[in-house]
Design a protein around this motif. Structure first.
Motif, PDB file in Angstrom:
ATOM      1  N   VAL A   1       0.886  -1.100  -0.008  1.00 41.05           N
ATOM      2  CA  VAL A   1       0.286  -0.006   0.081  1.00 41.05           C
ATOM      3  C   VAL A   1       0.917   1.082   0.038  1.00 41.05           C
ATOM      4  CG1 VAL A   1      -1.968   1.289   1.293  1.00 41.05           C
ATOM      5  CG2 VAL A   1      -1.839  -1.056   1.563  1.00 41.05           C
ATOM      6  N   ASP A   2       0.781   2.153  -1.093  1.00 36.20           N
ATOM      7  CA  ASP A   2       1.595   3.358  -1.196  1.00 36.20           C
ATOM      8  C   ASP A   2       0.592   4.320  -0.511  1.00 36.20           C
ATOM      9  OD1 ASP A   2      -0.060   3.396  -3.322  1.00 36.20           O
ATOM     10  OD2 ASP A   2       1.124   5.131  -4.033  1.00 36.20           O
ATOM     11  N   SER A   3       1.150   5.610  -0.353  1.00 34.34           N
ATOM     12  CA  SER A   3       0.548   6.672   0.251  1.00 34.34           C
ATOM     13  C   SER A   3      -0.545   7.122  -0.698  1.00 34.34           C
ATOM     14  CB  SER A   3       1.589   7.916   0.734  1.00 34.34           C
ATOM     15  OG  SER A   3       2.277   8.058  -0.563  1.00 34.34           O
ATOM     16  N   VAL A   4      -0.504   7.098  -2.138  1.00 29.52           N
ATOM     17  CA  VAL A   4      -1.441   7.575  -2.725  1.00 29.52           C
ATOM     18  C   VAL A   4      -2.824   6.691  -2.568  1.00 29.52           C
ATOM     19  CG1 VAL A   4      -2.342   7.961  -5.282  1.00 29.52           C
ATOM     20  CG2 VAL A   4       0.207   8.639  -4.342  1.00 29.52           C
ATOM     21  N   LEU A   5      -2.555   5.402  -2.445  1.00 29.69           N
ATOM     22  CA  LEU A   5      -3.517   4.417  -2.429  1.00 29.69           C
ATOM     23  C   LEU A   5      -4.329   4.679  -1.223  1.00 29.69           C
ATOM     24  CD1 LEU A   5      -5.455   2.155  -3.486  1.00 29.69           C
ATOM     25  CD2 LEU A   5      -3.483   0.341  -2.211  1.00 29.69           C
ATOM     26  N   PHE A   6      -3.488   4.630  -0.312  1.00 34.03           N
ATOM     27  CA  PHE A   6      -4.062   5.047   1.356  1.00 34.03           C
ATOM     28  C   PHE A   6      -4.758   6.219   1.258  1.00 34.03           C
ATOM     29  CE2 PHE A   6      -3.996   7.144   5.521  1.00 34.03           C
ATOM     30  CZ  PHE A   6      -4.253   6.135   6.249  1.00 34.03           C
TER      31      PHE A   6
ATOM     32  N   ASP B   1     -15.638  -1.177  -5.215  1.00 32.22           N
ATOM     33  CA  ASP B   1     -15.193  -1.215  -6.564  1.00 32.22           C
ATOM     34  C   ASP B   1     -13.720  -0.257  -6.623  1.00 32.22           C
ATOM     35  OD1 ASP B   1     -14.666  -1.341  -9.276  1.00 32.22           O
ATOM     36  OD2 ASP B   1     -16.309  -0.089  -9.922  1.00 32.22           O
ATOM     37  N   PHE B   2     -12.535  -1.097  -6.648  1.00 30.27           N
ATOM     38  CA  PHE B   2     -11.471  -0.442  -6.844  1.00 30.27           C
ATOM     39  C   PHE B   2     -11.121   0.269  -8.043  1.00 30.27           C
ATOM     40  CE2 PHE B   2     -10.926  -2.637  -2.605  1.00 30.27           C
ATOM     41  CZ  PHE B   2     -10.198  -1.731  -1.780  1.00 30.27           C
ATOM     42  N   ASN B   3     -11.822  -0.033  -9.037  1.00 29.17           N
ATOM     43  CA  ASN B   3     -11.573   0.458 -10.124  1.00 29.17           C
ATOM     44  C   ASN B   3     -11.535   1.812 -10.211  1.00 29.17           C
ATOM     45  OD1 ASN B   3     -11.645  -2.172 -11.512  1.00 29.17           O
ATOM     46  ND2 ASN B   3     -13.388  -1.989 -12.537  1.00 29.17           N
ATOM     47  N   ASP B   4     -12.477   2.985  -9.781  1.00 33.90           N
ATOM     48  CA  ASP B   4     -12.197   4.211  -9.588  1.00 33.90           C
ATOM     49  C   ASP B   4     -10.884   4.845  -8.914  1.00 33.90           C
ATOM     50  OD1 ASP B   4     -13.419   6.859 -10.465  1.00 33.90           O
ATOM     51  OD2 ASP B   4     -13.815   6.705  -8.157  1.00 33.90           O
ATOM     52  N   ILE B   5     -10.740   3.782  -7.726  1.00 34.61           N
ATOM     53  CA  ILE B   5      -9.652   4.381  -6.826  1.00 34.61           C
ATOM     54  C   ILE B   5      -8.173   4.124  -7.855  1.00 34.61           C
ATOM     55  CG2 ILE B   5      -8.404   3.493  -5.038  1.00 34.61           C
ATOM     56  CD1 ILE B   5     -11.234   3.215  -3.453  1.00 34.61           C
ATOM     57  N   VAL B   6      -8.350   2.953  -8.307  1.00 33.72           N
ATOM     58  CA  VAL B   6      -7.085   2.915  -9.241  1.00 33.72           C
ATOM     59  C   VAL B   6      -6.976   3.652 -10.337  1.00 33.72           C
ATOM     60  CG1 VAL B   6      -5.616   0.998 -10.496  1.00 33.72           C
ATOM     61  CG2 VAL B   6      -6.799   0.181  -8.519  1.00 33.72           C
ATOM     62  N   SER B   7      -7.758   3.918 -11.068  1.00 31.59           N
ATOM     63  CA  SER B   7      -7.957   4.941 -12.236  1.00 31.59           C
ATOM     64  C   SER B   7      -7.436   6.351 -11.655  1.00 31.59           C
ATOM     65  CB  SER B   7      -9.309   5.199 -12.847  1.00 31.59           C
ATOM     66  OG  SER B   7      -9.744   3.797 -13.459  1.00 31.59           O
TER      67      SER B   7
ATOM     68  N   ASP C   1       6.151  -0.984 -11.058  1.00 30.35           N
ATOM     69  CA  ASP C   1       6.536  -2.328  -9.974  1.00 30.35           C
ATOM     70  C   ASP C   1       6.465  -1.624  -8.687  1.00 30.35           C
ATOM     71  OD1 ASP C   1       6.297  -4.315 -11.936  1.00 30.35           O
ATOM     72  OD2 ASP C   1       8.685  -4.299 -12.427  1.00 30.35           O
ATOM     73  N   TYR C   2       7.162  -0.597  -8.511  1.00 37.36           N
ATOM     74  CA  TYR C   2       7.443   0.118  -6.956  1.00 37.36           C
ATOM     75  C   TYR C   2       6.077   0.474  -6.305  1.00 37.36           C
ATOM     76  CZ  TYR C   2       9.195   2.850  -3.306  1.00 37.36           C
ATOM     77  OH  TYR C   2       9.463   3.506  -2.008  1.00 37.36           O
ATOM     78  N   PHE C   3       5.118   1.457  -7.239  1.00 39.43           N
ATOM     79  CA  PHE C   3       3.897   2.096  -6.651  1.00 39.43           C
ATOM     80  C   PHE C   3       2.793   1.226  -6.695  1.00 39.43           C
ATOM     81  CE2 PHE C   3       6.604   5.699  -7.686  1.00 39.43           C
ATOM     82  CZ  PHE C   3       6.712   6.311  -6.157  1.00 39.43           C
ATOM     83  N   PHE C   4       2.674   0.404  -7.302  1.00 41.67           N
ATOM     84  CA  PHE C   4       1.297  -0.698  -7.639  1.00 41.67           C
ATOM     85  C   PHE C   4       1.521  -1.995  -7.286  1.00 41.67           C
ATOM     86  CE2 PHE C   4       1.033   3.080 -10.438  1.00 41.67           C
ATOM     87  CZ  PHE C   4      -0.200   3.442 -10.466  1.00 41.67           C
ATOM     88  N   SER C   5       0.551  -2.420  -6.274  1.00 44.78           N
ATOM     89  CA  SER C   5       0.630  -3.823  -5.994  1.00 44.78           C
ATOM     90  C   SER C   5       0.013  -4.915  -7.043  1.00 44.78           C
ATOM     91  CB  SER C   5      -0.497  -3.756  -4.913  1.00 44.78           C
ATOM     92  OG  SER C   5      -1.831  -3.691  -5.067  1.00 44.78           O
ATOM     93  N   ASN C   6       0.260  -6.020  -6.890  1.00 46.00           N
ATOM     94  CA  ASN C   6      -0.188  -7.035  -7.694  1.00 46.00           C
ATOM     95  C   ASN C   6      -1.678  -6.780  -8.102  1.00 46.00           C
ATOM     96  OD1 ASN C   6       2.454  -8.080  -8.237  1.00 46.00           O
ATOM     97  ND2 ASN C   6       2.194  -9.553  -6.902  1.00 46.00           N
TER      98      ASN C   6
END
Length: 157
Positions: free
Chosen positions: A21-26, A105-111, A129-134
């Motif tokens: 989890v990076d700071s942007v996702l959080f 729905d995490f689609n909007d968050i990831v977008s 690879d660094y900022f995005f989880s699998n």
């Protein structure tokens, strides 16, 4: 109303399939919780000191939160004397929050996260690879597949 904090959100995201989890996702997830909470009043965010279990098993390099090297959610730990159980049960999480994430729905968050990097075309493989989880990479693949399918439908009309 259930009290949540940074530790509970990050631990719950890790249990929900995000390997990091990076700071942007959080920030985006917290924002979504706050917006949805206006009507539901399910959660109350209060920052607290992290627990010993969290500090012992979760790594934070200043940007990314993830399990420390060699640690898995299914690894047996002993946070309490004479009691051993999987880390996933020892981490401080929220059943309500885990249920919320299961429905979210995490689609909007990831977008939105992609937009924060200036769009997908501006994300180098190293940044990806660094900022995005699998899990986020899977969501990106699904989003891209949906876009391609929608473009094919428009072309056929």
């Amino acid at each position: 109303m259930e009290k949540i904090n940074m530790e509970i959100i990050i631990s719950s995201l890790l249990l929900s399939g995000f390997d990091k989890v990076d700071s942007v996702l959080f920030t985006l997830v917290l924002g979504k919780i706050v917006l949805d909470n206006v009507n539901s009043q399910k959660f109350k965010y209060e920052d607290e000191k992290n627990s010993k279990v969290y500090n012992d098993y979760i790594n934070h390099d200043g940007v990314i939160f993830n399990l420390k090297e060699g640690i898995t959610l299914d690894m047996n730990v002993s946070p309490l004397d004479n009691h051993v159980f999987p880390l996933r049960k020892a981490l401080h999480t929220s059943k309500e929050l885990l249920e919320y994430f299961a429905e979210l729905d995490f689609n909007d968050i990831v977008s939105r996260k992609i937009e924060s990097f200036g769009g997908y075309e501006n994300i180098s493989p190293e940044k990806l690879d660094y900022f995005f989880s699998n899990k986020e990479k899977e969501i990106i693949e699904n989003i891209n597949s949906l876009k391609i399918n929608n473009q094919k439908k428009l072309i056929k009309k």
